[in-house]
Write a protein that holds these residues in place. Structure first.
Motif, mmCIF file in Angstrom:
data_model
loop_
_atom_site.group_PDB
_atom_site.id
_atom_site.type_symbol
_atom_site.label_atom_id
_atom_site.label_comp_id
_atom_site.label_asym_id
_atom_site.label_seq_id
_atom_site.Cartn_x
_atom_site.Cartn_y
_atom_site.Cartn_z
ATOM 1 N N UNK A 1 -1.132 4.685 11.176
ATOM 2 C CA UNK A 1 -2.086 5.773 10.917
ATOM 3 C C UNK A 1 -2.033 6.205 9.456
ATOM 4 N N UNK A 2 -0.844 6.141 8.868
ATOM 5 C CA UNK A 2 -0.751 6.479 7.440
ATOM 6 C C UNK A 2 -1.564 5.485 6.623
ATOM 7 N N UNK A 3 -1.554 4.221 7.068
ATOM 8 C CA UNK A 3 -2.332 3.211 6.351
ATOM 9 C C UNK A 3 -3.813 3.542 6.410
ATOM 10 N N UNK B 1 -10.403 10.696 6.517
ATOM 11 C CA UNK B 1 -9.207 11.071 5.757
ATOM 12 C C UNK B 1 -9.438 10.931 4.253
ATOM 13 N N UNK C 1 -3.155 3.819 -0.769
ATOM 14 C CA UNK C 1 -3.387 3.667 0.671
ATOM 15 C C UNK C 1 -4.827 3.268 0.954
ATOM 16 N N UNK C 2 -5.757 3.853 0.165
ATOM 17 C CA UNK C 2 -7.172 3.584 0.414
ATOM 18 C C UNK C 2 -7.640 2.318 -0.287
ATOM 19 N N UNK D 1 -11.995 7.440 11.476
ATOM 20 C CA UNK D 1 -10.755 8.161 11.133
ATOM 21 C C UNK D 1 -10.348 7.948 9.676
ATOM 22 N N UNK E 1 0.830 -1.206 0.000
ATOM 23 C CA UNK E 1 0.000 0.000 0.000
ATOM 24 C C UNK E 1 0.868 1.261 0.000
ATOM 25 N N UNK F 1 -1.281 7.939 -2.824
ATOM 26 C CA UNK F 1 -2.293 8.166 -1.792
ATOM 27 C C UNK F 1 -3.516 7.298 -2.049
ATOM 28 N N UNK G 1 -4.783 6.564 6.074
ATOM 29 C CA UNK G 1 -4.907 7.810 5.321
ATOM 30 C C UNK G 1 -4.479 9.057 6.068
ATOM 31 N N UNK G 2 -3.870 8.931 7.266
ATOM 32 C CA UNK G 2 -3.396 10.119 7.972
ATOM 33 C C UNK G 2 -2.332 10.799 7.127
#
Ligand code: ATP
Ligand code: MG
Lengths: 287, 268
Positions: free
Chosen positions: B182-184, A113, A84-85, A109, A56, A81, B186-187
């Motif tokens: 947290x980045x995982x 984001x 990541x999702x 959370x 990811x 990015x 989406x932070x």
């Protein structure tokens, strides 16, 4: 169909240029089809977690490529990015990443984001909580008041709420009791079915991956040593044992039976074992 | 990555510098710093510099690691340099603009100041790079031992320092892990204005504090289970003992200090 994920000649070296330099991944290549359930096994330090963090875009490969739907996830910032999702990663011991005042806010959370509208966030939080078996009341309590197993489920829901096409879980059942483990595995399967998602699960429990996965990747010493169905992989029981890995208990039992001269085939799940024993007894199912 | 910060990190090795008694290295660092502040001329600086270079060469610490450790300090260095250039007055004026006068003396002084800071920090790095945290606190405890007479809790202080040093890498690793997790989800820690960036730290700080407290608790229990109750009557497995090389190093230190003082008395 084109693979959803393609990893080519991936190499990762930690702390390049220091005395602590360490090759954690060496020439790893494989591809993943949409909707597959892949189990990843390997001894401690073989590079499983490192590999998962590449998928990811959390770690950048030292060399090699990772393609999502045919496009490198490092092509540009936006794609990274997006990756990541699209690829949700649940870390080892994810309960240590909880931080919000309520379970609801913590699960929200990720979707927040993603800059989703409020009602969509609400829908996803409730749905994700449903997948992991959290009740409505539990959504409003502090995550720190929950038990370890419940915390783990909140953390998994936090990733599921982003509705990733590929859900990666790094030892989701580590440190849980058998009942808690069964439930989490069931939650994962429910999510897979509902969203037709692709699942990749790292596990030290051979019987879990043998039962759940369509395909197994075996890591050893920073390399991908085997890639095949559980059938194919567990016929190499000797090699697995040599790599310091275990094989399912039931496989052990049947290997012993075979050594003792019983005409049984190698098996790796309890169901297979039952059908073999039934066959041995002559088709009588009331044993 | 956070982990790559080398400030104060120990590089295991077997060089003669690594093998020195930690007390020797601590005292040598003090001697070196004193000598550095007594040095006033090009010649004495050259002597000090040569000493440092030889020490680094002997320790076999790669130059790259030392340069990397310097990076966070570039700002302080540049700042010191600029201050000295602008605010030193002298005789030989070089340029002046907008009411600011820059003198030759200012430039020389800025240069010396920067060199002094650089050499001071490199000396300190050499100590922390070649001495494990445990050895370092052992050395400190032993050197500060006489202060126990003044009722200073030397052992407790050393133990606190030892634990703090021991847990720095652990906490850095933990921070790394939490940040990744947290980045995982989406932070985003890299964009947004100041307020947004500060807010983005909450998802890291809360889990980090919780785990730090948990660790402290576990450590306290583990120490109690092993009957730890302060320094009284506690014996050591590795006793510090001076060897030939330590006396030799002290000799070198005295020579260096004496040399710088003699040079200074000649106005050099
Ligand atoms: N941040 C890091 N910096 C340096 N080395 C690392 C880092 N993370 C992991 N390693 C090293 O890389 C190797 C592979 O680690 P990794 O965490 O991927 O193993 P793993 O297969 O997930 O093991 P486990 O089953 O214990 O979780 C290990 O030898 C580890 O020491
Ligand atoms: Mg791991």
């Amino acid at each position: 169909m084109a693979p959803i994920l393609q990893v080519k000649n991936l190499q990762h070296i930690y702390s390049v240029g220091t005395p602590f330099e360490h090759v954690a991944l060496n020439d790893v290549s494989f591809s993943v089809e949409r909707g597959e359930f892949i189990g990843i096994i390997g001894h401690t330090g073989s590079g499983k977690s490192t590999l998962m963090q590449h998928l990811n875009g959390l770690l950048k490969p030292t060399s090699g490529t990772i393609e999502l739907d045919g496009k490198s996830i490092w092509a540009d910032k936006k794609t990274t990015r997006q990756a990541r999702f699209r690829v949700g990663l649940v870390f080892q011991y994810p309960e240590y990443q909880l931080f919000e005042e309520t379970v609801y806010k913590d699960i929200a959370f990720g979707p927040k984001n993603m800059k989703l509208p409020a009602d969509e966030i609400d829908r996803r939080v409730r749905e994700a909580a449903g997948f992991v078996g959290l009740s409505e009341e539990q959504l409003e309590v502090s995550p720190f008041d929950l038990s370890g197993g419940q915390k783990r489920r909140v953390a998994i829901a936090g990733v599921i709420a982003m509705e990733p096409e590929i859900l990666i879980l790094d030892e989701p059942t580590a440190g849980l009791d058998p009942e808690g483990r069964e439930e989490i595995l069931k939650n994962i399967n429910d999510y897979r079915k509902a969203k037709n998602a692709t699942i990749m699960m790292v596990s030290h429990s051979m019987s879990d991956v043998a039962r759940m996965a369509d395909r197994l990747l075996v890591m050893s010493g920073a390399r991908l040593m085997m890639d095949g169905t559980p059938d194919e992989v567990f016929t190499h029981a000797r090699e697995l044992l040599d790599m310091g890995l275990d094989i399912p208990e039931i496989t052990h039992v049947f290997m012993k039976l075979r050594q003792m001269g019983l005409p049984v085939e190698p098996v790796y799940t309890v169901e297979q074992a039952v059908s073999q024993l039934v066959r041995l007894k002559g088709g009588n199912v009331h044993a | 990555m956070l982990k790559d910060i080398t400030l104060g990190q120990y590089f295991p090795g077997k060089s003669p510098v690594h093998l020195l008694d930690p007390r020797t290295k601590l005292i040598m660092l003090v001697v070196y710093i004193v000598a550095l502040f007594l040095a006033v001329s090009w010649i004495s600086y050259a002597v000090m510099f040569a000493f440092l270079v030889i020490a680094i060469a002997v320790s076999r610490i790669p130059l790259k690691s030392i340069v990397k450790g310097m990076k966070p300090l570039v700002f302080i260095l540049v700042f010191t340099g600029i201050l000295n250039i602008f605010f030193t007055t002298g005789e030989k004026e070089l340029v002046s603009f907008w009411g600011i006068h820059i003198y030759w003396e200012g430039i020389v002084r800025a240069f010396f100041m920067m060199i002094r800071i650089l050499m001071l920090i490199t000396g300190t790095f050499l100590l922390t790079y070649t001495t494990s945290p445990i050895a370092l606190t052992d050395g400190l405890e032993s050197l500060l031992g006489p202060l126990k007479v003044l009722r200073l809790p030397v052992h407790e202080l050393a133990m606190m320092m030892c634990i703090a040093l021991r847990f720095i890498p652990t906490l850095i690793e933990e921070t790394d892990k939490i940040m990744s997790a947290q980045k995982a989800r989406g932070a985003d820690f890299e964009s947004g204005n100041l307020l947004e960036r500060v807010k983005a730290l909450v998802p890291i700080l809360v889990p980090l504090f919780i785990s730090a407290f948990r660790r402290a608790d576990e450590l306290a229990t583990a120490m109690e289970c092993r009957c730890y109750h302060g320094g009284d009557g506690r014996t050591k497995m590795k006793l510090l003992r001076y060897k030939g090389r330590d006396y030799g190093t002290y000799g070198l230190g005295i020579l260096l200090l004496a040399g710088v003082i003699v040079l200074r008395s000649f106005g050099l």
